[in-house]
Design a protein around this motif. Structure first.
Motif, PDB file in Angstrom:
ATOM      1  N   PHE A   3       0.828  -1.206   0.000  1.00  0.00           N
ATOM      2  CA  PHE A   3       0.000   0.000   0.000  1.00  0.00           C
ATOM      3  C   PHE A   3       0.861   1.255   0.000  1.00  0.00           C
ATOM      4  CE2 PHE A   3      -2.371   3.300   2.349  1.00  0.00           C
ATOM      5  CZ  PHE A   3      -3.437   3.459   1.462  1.00  0.00           C
ATOM      6  N   ALA A   4       1.920   1.253   0.806  1.00  0.00           N
ATOM      7  CA  ALA A   4       2.822   2.413   0.878  1.00  0.00           C
ATOM      8  C   ALA A   4       3.520   2.642  -0.455  1.00  0.00           C
ATOM      9  CB  ALA A   4       3.848   2.219   1.987  1.00  0.00           C
ATOM     10  N   MET A   5       3.918   1.557  -1.125  1.00  0.00           N
ATOM     11  CA  MET A   5       4.565   1.700  -2.429  1.00  0.00           C
ATOM     12  C   MET A   5       3.598   2.234  -3.475  1.00  0.00           C
ATOM     13  SD  MET A   5       7.212  -1.457  -2.861  1.00  0.00           S
ATOM     14  CE  MET A   5       7.838  -0.815  -4.394  1.00  0.00           C
ATOM     15  N   GLU A   6       2.356   1.774  -3.432  1.00  0.00           N
ATOM     16  CA  GLU A   6       1.343   2.268  -4.371  1.00  0.00           C
ATOM     17  C   GLU A   6       1.119   3.765  -4.182  1.00  0.00           C
ATOM     18  OE1 GLU A   6      -0.384   1.099  -7.077  1.00  0.00           O
ATOM     19  OE2 GLU A   6       1.102  -0.491  -6.887  1.00  0.00           O
ATOM     20  N   LYS A   7       1.030   4.191  -2.924  1.00  0.00           N
ATOM     21  CA  LYS A   7       0.837   5.617  -2.638  1.00  0.00           C
ATOM     22  C   LYS A   7       2.033   6.426  -3.136  1.00  0.00           C
ATOM     23  CE  LYS A   7      -1.393   7.372   0.742  1.00  0.00           C
ATOM     24  NZ  LYS A   7      -2.725   7.846   0.582  1.00  0.00           N
ATOM     25  N   GLN A   8       3.226   5.883  -2.956  1.00  0.00           N
ATOM     26  CA  GLN A   8       4.436   6.564  -3.410  1.00  0.00           C
ATOM     27  C   GLN A   8       4.456   6.667  -4.940  1.00  0.00           C
ATOM     28  OE1 GLN A   8       8.171   4.529  -2.608  1.00  0.00           O
ATOM     29  NE2 GLN A   8       9.151   6.485  -2.131  1.00  0.00           N
ATOM     30  N   LYS A   9       4.050   5.598  -5.625  1.00  0.00           N
ATOM     31  CA  LYS A   9       3.987   5.617  -7.082  1.00  0.00           C
ATOM     32  C   LYS A   9       2.966   6.648  -7.567  1.00  0.00           C
ATOM     33  CE  LYS A   9       3.983   1.703  -9.347  1.00  0.00           C
ATOM     34  NZ  LYS A   9       3.675   0.308  -9.747  1.00  0.00           N
ATOM     35  N   GLU A  10       1.807   6.675  -6.931  1.00  0.00           N
ATOM     36  CA  GLU A  10       0.784   7.652  -7.306  1.00  0.00           C
ATOM     37  C   GLU A  10       1.279   9.076  -7.072  1.00  0.00           C
ATOM     38  OE1 GLU A  10      -2.222   7.594  -8.931  1.00  0.00           O
ATOM     39  OE2 GLU A  10      -1.487   5.577  -9.378  1.00  0.00           O
ATOM     40  N   ALA A  11       1.998   9.286  -5.983  1.00  0.00           N
ATOM     41  CA  ALA A  11       2.540  10.619  -5.684  1.00  0.00           C
ATOM     42  C   ALA A  11       3.536  11.051  -6.757  1.00  0.00           C
ATOM     43  CB  ALA A  11       3.198  10.631  -4.306  1.00  0.00           C
ATOM     44  N   LYS A  12       4.372  10.139  -7.213  1.00  0.00           N
ATOM     45  CA  LYS A  12       5.340  10.469  -8.265  1.00  0.00           C
ATOM     46  C   LYS A  12       4.632  10.817  -9.570  1.00  0.00           C
ATOM     47  CE  LYS A  12       9.343   7.949  -6.566  1.00  0.00           C
ATOM     48  NZ  LYS A  12      10.288   6.850  -6.812  1.00  0.00           N
ATOM     49  N   LYS A  13       3.633  10.023  -9.911  1.00  0.00           N
ATOM     50  CA  LYS A  13       2.879  10.304 -11.138  1.00  0.00           C
ATOM     51  C   LYS A  13       2.177  11.656 -11.035  1.00  0.00           C
ATOM     52  CE  LYS A  13      -0.527   8.340 -14.264  1.00  0.00           C
ATOM     53  NZ  LYS A  13      -1.407   7.192 -14.539  1.00  0.00           N
ATOM     54  N   LYS A  14       1.581  11.917  -9.891  1.00  0.00           N
ATOM     55  CA  LYS A  14       0.903  13.200  -9.671  1.00  0.00           C
ATOM     56  C   LYS A  14       1.904  14.352  -9.776  1.00  0.00           C
ATOM     57  CE  LYS A  14      -1.948  15.704  -6.399  1.00  0.00           C
ATOM     58  NZ  LYS A  14      -2.270  15.913  -5.025  1.00  0.00           N
ATOM     59  N   ASN A  15       3.083  14.186  -9.200  1.00  0.00           N
ATOM     60  CA  ASN A  15       4.112  15.226  -9.286  1.00  0.00           C
ATOM     61  C   ASN A  15       4.519  15.487 -10.728  1.00  0.00           C
ATOM     62  OD1 ASN A  15       4.191  15.635  -6.531  1.00  0.00           O
ATOM     63  ND2 ASN A  15       6.003  14.393  -6.201  1.00  0.00           N
TER      64      ASN A  15
END
Length: 196
Positions: A3-15
């Motif tokens: 879950f933490a990795m998914e959130k981190q991936k989404e944050a990078k894409k959003k950035n």
């Protein structure tokens, strides 16, 4: 950990999307490189290619995201008034889109005429998103569906959105053939004729 990795991936894409949006508004899409985007997003260049094939794919997602937000805001205007005819609802929706673009010319220039419809057609079938669910329900409840198939109505809405995007771009950005305020009554009359 997943879950933490998914959130981190989404944050990078959003950035990446936010960085591209800011740069596209500032410099234009043609003058913005992938290197510019990753520098602003503070990620490695390889990270960009984990999420997007190229700048064009990023732009398509950005156009969809912007279009979704504009449409969502416009739909709130439709919901605030009593339901009348489907044509009147579409006119209110289009008017809200026009008013948004009048206030946000840089966004309109970024979109050009690409007020993104093709993705909407796929999403309209999606029950997961509340906006698409509400739009679909409102469409099914309208009298316009009595003599038409969903496919035919979607084609008509596609024509209206494409026409709206083109008229907004030409009238707001280029002031041709006239100002957008002078074009609105003509546009609204055409919409009513299409949907009658």
């Amino acid at each position: 950990m997943g879950f933490a990795m998914e959130k981190q991936k989404e944050a990078k894409k959003k950035n990446l999307l936010e960085a591209a949006y800011a740069l596209f508004l500032l410099k234009g899409t043609g003058k913005t490189s992938v290197s510019d985007i990753v520098d602003r997003a503070n990620v490695a260049k390889g990270t960009f290619y984990l999420y997007f094939r190229d700048k064009e794919e990023l732009m398509q997602q950005l156009v969809y995201q912007i279009s979704y937000e504009v449409l969502g805001q416009a739909y709130q205007c439709v919901k605030k008034r009593p339901a009348q005819s489907f044509a009147d609802d579409v006119v209110v929706l289009v008017d809200a889109v026009i008013e948004y673009f009048k206030q946000n010319k840089a966004v309109l220039q970024l979109l050009r005429r690409n007020f993104c419809w093709p993705v909407f057609q796929d999403k309209l079938e999606n029950d997961e998103d509340p906006l698409w669910r509400e739009l679909r329900e409102r469409l099914y409840q309208s009298k316009i569906m009595i003599d038409r198939s969903l496919n035919d109505v979607l084609k008509e809405v596609f024509i209206i959105l494409e026409m709206c995007g083109a008229v907004c771009h030409e009238a707001i950005i280029e002031n041709r053939p006239d100002t957008i305020d002078n074009m609105k009554p003509i546009l609204f009359e055409i919409i009513r004729k299409i949907l009658s």
